[in-house]
Design a protein around this motif. Structure first.
Motif, PDB file in Angstrom:
ATOM      1  N   ASP A  43     -15.878  52.020  22.244  1.00  0.00           N
ATOM      2  CA  ASP A  43     -16.637  50.774  22.406  1.00  0.00           C
ATOM      3  C   ASP A  43     -15.883  49.583  21.817  1.00  0.00           C
ATOM      4  O   ASP A  43     -15.884  48.486  22.393  1.00  0.00           O
ATOM      5  N   GLU A  44     -15.240  49.779  20.665  1.00  0.00           N
ATOM      6  CA  GLU A  44     -14.518  48.677  20.028  1.00  0.00           C
ATOM      7  C   GLU A  44     -13.329  48.230  20.879  1.00  0.00           C
ATOM      8  O   GLU A  44     -13.067  47.032  21.032  1.00  0.00           O
ATOM      9  N   MET A  45     -12.609  49.192  21.431  1.00  0.00           N
ATOM     10  CA  MET A  45     -11.454  48.847  22.263  1.00  0.00           C
ATOM     11  C   MET A  45     -11.893  48.136  23.544  1.00  0.00           C
ATOM     12  O   MET A  45     -11.259  47.165  23.980  1.00  0.00           O
ATOM     13  N   LYS A  46     -12.986  48.602  24.117  1.00  0.00           N
ATOM     14  CA  LYS A  46     -13.495  47.948  25.331  1.00  0.00           C
ATOM     15  C   LYS A  46     -14.002  46.540  25.015  1.00  0.00           C
ATOM     16  O   LYS A  46     -13.850  45.612  25.814  1.00  0.00           O
ATOM     17  N   ALA A  47     -14.623  46.374  23.850  1.00  0.00           N
ATOM     18  CA  ALA A  47     -15.126  45.050  23.448  1.00  0.00           C
ATOM     19  C   ALA A  47     -13.983  44.056  23.274  1.00  0.00           C
ATOM     20  O   ALA A  47     -14.099  42.888  23.633  1.00  0.00           O
ATOM     21  N   THR A  48     -12.871  44.524  22.732  1.00  0.00           N
ATOM     22  CA  THR A  48     -11.697  43.652  22.573  1.00  0.00           C
ATOM     23  C   THR A  48     -11.174  43.198  23.933  1.00  0.00           C
ATOM     24  O   THR A  48     -10.829  42.027  24.124  1.00  0.00           O
ATOM     25  N   LYS A  49     -11.128  44.111  24.898  1.00  0.00           N
ATOM     26  CA  LYS A  49     -10.688  43.748  26.246  1.00  0.00           C
ATOM     27  C   LYS A  49     -11.642  42.729  26.865  1.00  0.00           C
ATOM     28  O   LYS A  49     -11.226  41.770  27.531  1.00  0.00           O
ATOM     29  N   GLU A  50     -12.942  42.947  26.644  1.00  0.00           N
ATOM     30  CA  GLU A  50     -13.952  42.037  27.177  1.00  0.00           C
ATOM     31  C   GLU A  50     -13.819  40.657  26.540  1.00  0.00           C
ATOM     32  O   GLU A  50     -13.947  39.630  27.216  1.00  0.00           O
ATOM     33  N   LEU A  51     -13.545  40.634  25.257  1.00  0.00           N
ATOM     34  CA  LEU A  51     -13.437  39.370  24.533  1.00  0.00           C
ATOM     35  C   LEU A  51     -12.351  38.488  25.115  1.00  0.00           C
ATOM     36  O   LEU A  51     -12.534  37.281  25.289  1.00  0.00           O
ATOM     37  N   TYR A  52     -11.195  39.083  25.421  1.00  0.00           N
ATOM     38  CA  TYR A  52     -10.064  38.306  25.937  1.00  0.00           C
ATOM     39  C   TYR A  52      -9.952  38.360  27.460  1.00  0.00           C
ATOM     40  O   TYR A  52      -8.971  37.883  28.029  1.00  0.00           O
ATOM     41  N   ASP A  53     -10.985  38.940  28.106  1.00  0.00           N
ATOM     42  CA  ASP A  53     -11.017  39.020  29.566  1.00  0.00           C
ATOM     43  C   ASP A  53      -9.743  39.672  30.113  1.00  0.00           C
ATOM     44  O   ASP A  53      -9.107  39.174  31.044  1.00  0.00           O
ATOM     45  N   LYS A  54      -9.372  40.804  29.507  1.00  0.00           N
ATOM     46  CA  LYS A  54      -8.202  41.550  29.950  1.00  0.00           C
ATOM     47  C   LYS A  54      -8.591  43.015  30.170  1.00  0.00           C
ATOM     48  O   LYS A  54      -8.145  43.911  29.469  1.00  0.00           O
ATOM     49  N   LYS A  55      -9.453  43.200  31.173  1.00  0.00           N
ATOM     50  CA  LYS A  55      -9.978  44.537  31.452  1.00  0.00           C
ATOM     51  C   LYS A  55      -9.169  45.267  32.517  1.00  0.00           C
ATOM     52  O   LYS A  55      -9.395  46.444  32.764  1.00  0.00           O
ATOM     53  N   ASP A  56      -8.237  44.549  33.173  1.00  0.00           N
ATOM     54  CA  ASP A  56      -7.449  45.159  34.243  1.00  0.00           C
ATOM     55  C   ASP A  56      -6.096  45.637  33.706  1.00  0.00           C
ATOM     56  O   ASP A  56      -5.726  45.367  32.575  1.00  0.00           O
ATOM     57  N   GLY A  57      -5.353  46.320  34.565  1.00  0.00           N
ATOM     58  CA  GLY A  57      -4.027  46.779  34.183  1.00  0.00           C
ATOM     59  C   GLY A  57      -4.080  47.966  33.239  1.00  0.00           C
ATOM     60  O   GLY A  57      -5.088  48.666  33.135  1.00  0.00           O
ATOM     61  N   ARG A  58      -2.980  48.183  32.527  1.00  0.00           N
ATOM     62  CA  ARG A  58      -2.899  49.316  31.613  1.00  0.00           C
ATOM     63  C   ARG A  58      -3.925  49.182  30.496  1.00  0.00           C
ATOM     64  O   ARG A  58      -4.031  48.137  29.867  1.00  0.00           O
ATOM     65  N   GLN A  59      -4.656  50.258  30.243  1.00  0.00           N
ATOM     66  CA  GLN A  59      -5.750  50.222  29.273  1.00  0.00           C
ATOM     67  C   GLN A  59      -5.314  50.630  27.863  1.00  0.00           C
ATOM     68  O   GLN A  59      -5.930  50.217  26.888  1.00  0.00           O
ATOM     69  N   TYR A  60      -4.265  51.422  27.756  1.00  0.00           N
ATOM     70  CA  TYR A  60      -3.840  51.914  26.446  1.00  0.00           C
ATOM     71  C   TYR A  60      -2.418  52.455  26.554  1.00  0.00           C
ATOM     72  O   TYR A  60      -1.889  52.659  27.654  1.00  0.00           O
ATOM     73  N   SER A  61      -1.790  52.654  25.396  1.00  0.00           N
ATOM     74  CA  SER A  61      -0.509  53.361  25.322  1.00  0.00           C
ATOM     75  C   SER A  61      -0.739  54.646  24.525  1.00  0.00           C
ATOM     76  O   SER A  61      -1.518  54.672  23.577  1.00  0.00           O
ATOM     77  N   HIS A  62      -0.043  55.698  24.933  1.00  0.00           N
ATOM     78  CA  HIS A  62      -0.243  57.017  24.335  1.00  0.00           C
ATOM     79  C   HIS A  62       1.116  57.546  23.867  1.00  0.00           C
ATOM     80  O   HIS A  62       2.044  57.702  24.658  1.00  0.00           O
ATOM     81  N   PHE A  63       1.227  57.794  22.563  1.00  0.00           N
ATOM     82  CA  PHE A  63       2.451  58.368  22.002  1.00  0.00           C
ATOM     83  C   PHE A  63       2.125  59.689  21.309  1.00  0.00           C
ATOM     84  O   PHE A  63       1.028  59.863  20.767  1.00  0.00           O
ATOM     85  N   ILE A  64       3.102  60.600  21.324  1.00  0.00           N
ATOM     86  CA  ILE A  64       2.967  61.887  20.633  1.00  0.00           C
ATOM     87  C   ILE A  64       4.107  62.014  19.622  1.00  0.00           C
ATOM     88  O   ILE A  64       5.267  61.746  19.948  1.00  0.00           O
ATOM     89  N   GLN A  65       3.774  62.425  18.424  1.00  0.00           N
ATOM     90  CA  GLN A  65       4.756  62.684  17.375  1.00  0.00           C
ATOM     91  C   GLN A  65       4.736  64.188  17.087  1.00  0.00           C
ATOM     92  O   GLN A  65       3.792  64.706  16.496  1.00  0.00           O
ATOM     93  N   SER A  66       5.782  64.895  17.531  1.00  0.00           N
ATOM     94  CA  SER A  66       5.819  66.361  17.405  1.00  0.00           C
ATOM     95  C   SER A  66       6.740  66.780  16.269  1.00  0.00           C
ATOM     96  O   SER A  66       7.815  66.187  16.081  1.00  0.00           O
ATOM     97  N   PHE A  67       6.332  67.826  15.536  1.00  0.00           N
ATOM     98  CA  PHE A  67       7.096  68.308  14.396  1.00  0.00           C
ATOM     99  C   PHE A  67       7.692  69.680  14.703  1.00  0.00           C
ATOM    100  O   PHE A  67       7.109  70.474  15.452  1.00  0.00           O
ATOM    101  N   ASN A  68       8.840  69.958  14.096  1.00  0.00           N
ATOM    102  CA  ASN A  68       9.543  71.217  14.311  1.00  0.00           C
ATOM    103  C   ASN A  68       8.729  72.366  13.714  1.00  0.00           C
ATOM    104  O   ASN A  68       8.344  72.321  12.546  1.00  0.00           O
ATOM    105  N   PRO A  69       8.463  73.423  14.509  1.00  0.00           N
ATOM    106  CA  PRO A  69       7.687  74.563  13.983  1.00  0.00           C
ATOM    107  C   PRO A  69       8.353  75.223  12.775  1.00  0.00           C
ATOM    108  O   PRO A  69       7.671  75.863  11.958  1.00  0.00           O
ATOM    109  N   LYS A  70       9.695  75.076  12.646  1.00  0.00           N
ATOM    110  CA  LYS A  70      10.399  75.693  11.528  1.00  0.00           C
ATOM    111  C   LYS A  70      10.183  74.940  10.214  1.00  0.00           C
ATOM    112  O   LYS A  70      10.439  75.490   9.146  1.00  0.00           O
ATOM    113  N   ASP A  71       9.752  73.680  10.305  1.00  0.00           N
ATOM    114  CA  ASP A  71       9.479  72.913   9.092  1.00  0.00           C
ATOM    115  C   ASP A  71       8.154  73.376   8.480  1.00  0.00           C
ATOM    116  O   ASP A  71       7.169  73.594   9.186  1.00  0.00           O
ATOM    117  N   THR A  72       8.133  73.519   7.172  1.00  0.00           N
ATOM    118  CA  THR A  72       6.889  73.875   6.484  1.00  0.00           C
ATOM    119  C   THR A  72       6.026  72.622   6.384  1.00  0.00           C
ATOM    120  O   THR A  72       6.302  71.729   5.590  1.00  0.00           O
TER     121      THR A  72
END
Length: 387
Positions: A43-72
């Protein structure tokens, strides 16, 4: 070792947040909101888009941070590193972010869902390849600080990297000339073609010029490159997996095409502005010409002739005389156009439209004020919950 990877997805922001928050993948203590409450993040993210009238286009960015299974590494420590990663990157400042740590696979990994609109400035979140590399470098620094392994990368031409030690050694032998890898050859060809292309068609042609056939259609899931000389085949997905580079994806290639096209258009736009300025200058000079056809910028020889003939009969008009007749005609036309515009505005329907437009603007301002209050309340609740 922590690897940063960008995810291209067309899902809605609600679908993405619900996915990374699934109970079978994580737990409540491994879900955090940065500048938002994780419970009301959608709801907060959608409200921010509504506030600045930027509801179109890319909605979010998604990043993944993966760790080596051998690391404790415990899920809690991985989550802590994820928070440090966000706080130490100014790129994320002013963006609402949901961080979740997944422990359902052999390798622990963090998910970052970043609202595309900045709640402080209203600007959209965009990442260049240099900023993306800066994120990776920052993640490597954190890995060192926490005693985790750090991926190695080659410094040779082509900017091809690998986070797998065995693959790295193959690349090292390739660039030293002691062995050849058709996968690396293909990757370098793709990089070269990508930098020259502004569309998929351009890219396929550039690859053809380098001796590769490219199977890239909307009906096929994978993009495949075939070396016309050896017949070796390499999938784009294999390049992305091998070198951990999001540019080796359909979305990455397309984004690079758009950036190259934008740079070219900006370059052409600058030249176009210069040519228009020259046209304006010529029109200005014509307007200020005298009746003898000379402009203000006379050559020195003509000025000498004028000064030498002052004692004679001055039948011609001076070169810096203003063309009064042309100026009067310009003023008359402007006055006529203004009168017509004023007449249109004075009509009843025009007045009604103006009043309706003003009411609509006032309603929009009221809605924006209400959204600002909602966002501020949510921010306050979030600060209280984190104390």
């Amino acid at each position: 070792m922590a690897i940063i990877k960008a995810v291209n997805s067309k899902s809605s922001i609600g679908t993405a947040i619900n996915y990374v928050s699934k109970k079978e993948k994580t737990e409540e203590k491994l879900i955090s909101g940065i500048d938002c409450n994780p419970i009301t993040a959608i709801d907060e993210m959608k409200a921010t888009k509504e506030l600045y009238d930027k509801k179109d286009g890319r909605q979010y960015s998604h990043f993944i941070q993966s760790f080596n299974p051998k690391d404790t590494l415990s899920p809690e420590k991985a989550h802590k590193i994820g928070k440090e990663f966000i706080r130490n990157n100014d790129k994320f400042k002013g963006h609402e972010i949901l961080l979740t740590t997944h422990k359902d696979k052999k390798h622990i990994h963090n998910h970052f869902i970043i609202n595309s609109v900045n709640y402080e400035t209203g600007r959209k979140f965009h990442t260049t390849k240099y900023e993306y590399q800066a994120m990776k470098d920052k993640s490597n620094e954190l890995s060192k600080d926490h005693g985790l392994t750090v991926p190695e990368k080659t410094k040779e031409k082509g900017k091809i990297t690998s986070f797998n030690q065995n693959k790295y050694r193959v690349m090292e032998r390739h660039f030293k000339g002691t062995a050849r890898s058709y996968v690396i050859d293909t990757a370098l060809a793709v990089k070269k073609a990508q930098g020259k292309s502004t569309s998929r068609e351009d890219f396929i042609k550039e690859m053809k010029d380098q001796g590769y056939s490219t199977n890239w259609t909307d009906t096929r899931k994978h993009v495949t490159f075939i070396n016309n000389e050896t017949g070796k085949r390499v999938r784009l997905a294999n390049l992305e997996k091998t070198f951990n580079d999001s540019n080796f994806t359909k979305g990455g290639l397309t984004d690079e095409f758009e950036q190259t096209l934008g740079r070219r258009e900006r370059s052409r736009g600058t030249k176009s502005i210069d040519s228009r300025n020259k046209g304006v200058k010529r029109a200005y000079e014509e307007l200020h010409q005298g009746t003898d056809g000379q402009g203000l910028n006379q050559p020195p020889s003509s000025l000498k002739r004028d000064s030498g003939d002052r004692r004679g009969k001055q039948k011609g008009t001076r070169a810096n005389d203003f063309d009064i007749g042309r100026a009067k005609e310009h003023i008359r036309k402007s006055a006529s156009e203004n009168a017509r515009s004023l007449g249109e505005l004075s009509k009843p329907d025009a007045r009604t439209r103006k009043i309706e437009q003003e009411k609509a603007r006032e309603l929009e301002r009221a809605n924006r004020r209400e959204l600002e209050r909602r966002i501020e309340r949510n921010k306050s609740r979030n600060r209280e919950n984190t104390r």
